[in-house]
Scaffold this active site. Structure first.
Site, mmCIF file in Angstrom:
data_model
loop_
_atom_site.group_PDB
_atom_site.id
_atom_site.type_symbol
_atom_site.label_atom_id
_atom_site.label_comp_id
_atom_site.label_asym_id
_atom_site.label_seq_id
_atom_site.Cartn_x
_atom_site.Cartn_y
_atom_site.Cartn_z
ATOM 1 N N TYR A 184 -16.085 50.878 -13.630
ATOM 2 C CA TYR A 184 -14.696 51.275 -13.880
ATOM 3 C C TYR A 184 -14.643 52.401 -14.903
ATOM 4 O O TYR A 184 -15.548 52.574 -15.715
ATOM 5 C CB TYR A 184 -13.851 50.084 -14.348
ATOM 6 N N CYS A 185 -13.575 53.183 -14.835
ATOM 7 C CA CYS A 185 -13.329 54.261 -15.794
ATOM 8 C C CYS A 185 -11.828 54.520 -15.807
ATOM 9 O O CYS A 185 -11.059 53.789 -15.184
ATOM 10 C CB CYS A 185 -14.121 55.518 -15.435
ATOM 11 N N THR A 186 -11.391 55.553 -16.491
ATOM 12 C CA THR A 186 -9.956 55.769 -16.708
ATOM 13 C C THR A 186 -9.167 55.865 -15.406
ATOM 14 O O THR A 186 -8.260 55.072 -15.149
ATOM 15 C CB THR A 186 -9.728 57.037 -17.547
ATOM 16 N N GLY A 188 -10.852 56.661 -12.221
ATOM 17 C CA GLY A 188 -11.690 56.429 -11.059
ATOM 18 C C GLY A 188 -12.737 57.487 -10.779
ATOM 19 O O GLY A 188 -13.733 57.217 -10.115
ATOM 20 N N ILE A 213 -8.853 52.209 -14.290
ATOM 21 C CA ILE A 213 -8.110 51.344 -15.213
ATOM 22 C C ILE A 213 -6.613 51.585 -15.088
ATOM 23 O O ILE A 213 -5.809 50.649 -15.183
ATOM 24 C CB ILE A 213 -8.556 51.603 -16.661
#
Length: 312
Positions: A184-186, A188, A213
């Site tokens: 996961y990251c901010t 995508g 996220i």
């Protein structure tokens, strides 16, 4: 008074002439008075821009007219043009600097060989079905995770995305290669690439969260598996998914819960971002990153009764 918004977006698609796309995007943004940062490469586009909501809508419409961007998803966020110092549109080897431009493969459908996309609800369903077997793997810089992350997530010890390849090749995470790993990251984009890099290095069951996220938080707020605040790369520096969020970060000086990053007062050779509560930041003597040299400079300011933030 016009309403302002920020747009976050990306698309992985082959671009034969990134320079032409750069010139078109710069002209489009300038005509709509948008500011922000846009990176373009042969792999696609990655952008964050802000401005009046009508101008943002016009930007979306025009950008989607380009064949490779016609299915691009845009995420809305609070803010506007004032959250960015200027408009920056640049061509780079990569739209996210992992240091692997030749390894990444894209086609008209996006990244080739990346992790399985999961909608936010599917993330919860995977955890419900597989329990503690599921591993959340943070695809951001370690600093970002200090104020928020998925519950019990693995947070790699990286300062930049460029550090990830060496980190996952270090052997530290080999025990995860047979487990379901949710990257996961901010928004995508980093996990589009990270998940493919992990699969190429022997991780067998890799997922990524559609929209990152941001999308997960929009759907579940603070009632899901996300804990804390989300670090963002503009003047806001963090955002929350409702007022009932939990502060998971702690002041480096007094350990008070906080989600506020501040710069060390040593402007000459530090300016490191560290977590500081309002009281410790207000005190010149503790407005530093805890390095010995920076602490000495802060003590000297305090002894002289000088506050660098107070202008004469």
């Amino acid at each position: 008074m016009a309403t302002s918004k920020i747009l976050l977006y990306y698309a992985f698609t082959p671009l034969s002439d990134p320079k032409a796309v750069q010139l078109w995007q710069r002209e489009l943004c300038e005509s709509l008075n948008l500011r922000g940062r846009i990176l373009i490469s042969t792999h696609g586009i990655n952008g964050t821009v802000g401005g009046d909501i009508d101008d943002c809508k016009a930007y979306i419409k025009k950008t989607r007219e380009y064949p490779g961007f016609n299915r691009m998803q845009f995420k809305w966020s609070e803010g506007g043009a004032d959250d960015f110092p200027k408009l920056s549109v640049k061509v780079r080897d990569e739209i996210v600097a992992f240091g692997a431009p030749d390894e990444l493969k894209v086609d008209e459908n996006g990244v080739v060989g990346g992790g399985v996309h999961l909608k936010p609800q599917q993330v919860n369903e995977l955890v419900e079905a597989r329990g503690d077997e599921v591993v959340f793997f943070d695809g951001r810089n370690a600093m970002e995770a200090q104020i928020g992350k998925f519950k019990d997530a693995v947070v790699p010890d990286v300062e930049t995305t460029h550090d990830f390849i060496a980190e996952i090749e270090s052997g530290k995470y080999d025990d995860l290669k047979d487990k379901p790993v949710v990257t996961y990251c901010t928004g995508g984009i980093r996990c589009e690439i990270l998940s493919s890099l992990m699969i190429n290095r022997g991780f067998k069951e890799v997922y990524q969260i559609d929209g990152g996220i941001v999308r997960y938080g929009e759907q579940f707020g603070n009632k899901g598996l996300w804990e804390g605040s989300l670090y963002v790369f503009d003047k806001r520096m963090h955002m929350e998914f409702g007022e009932d969020y939990k502060e998971v970060g702690h002041c480096i000086h007094c350990d008070t819960p906080t989600n506020k990053f501040e710069h060390c007062l040593n402007e000459d050779d530090c300016r490191e971002l560290v977590l500081m509560c309002p009281d410790c930041f207000a005190n010149v003597e503790t407005r530093h990153c805890k390095r010995e040299r920076c602490a000495a400079i802060a003590a000297d300011f305090a002894e002289q009764g000088i506050d660098p933030l107070v202008t004469s």
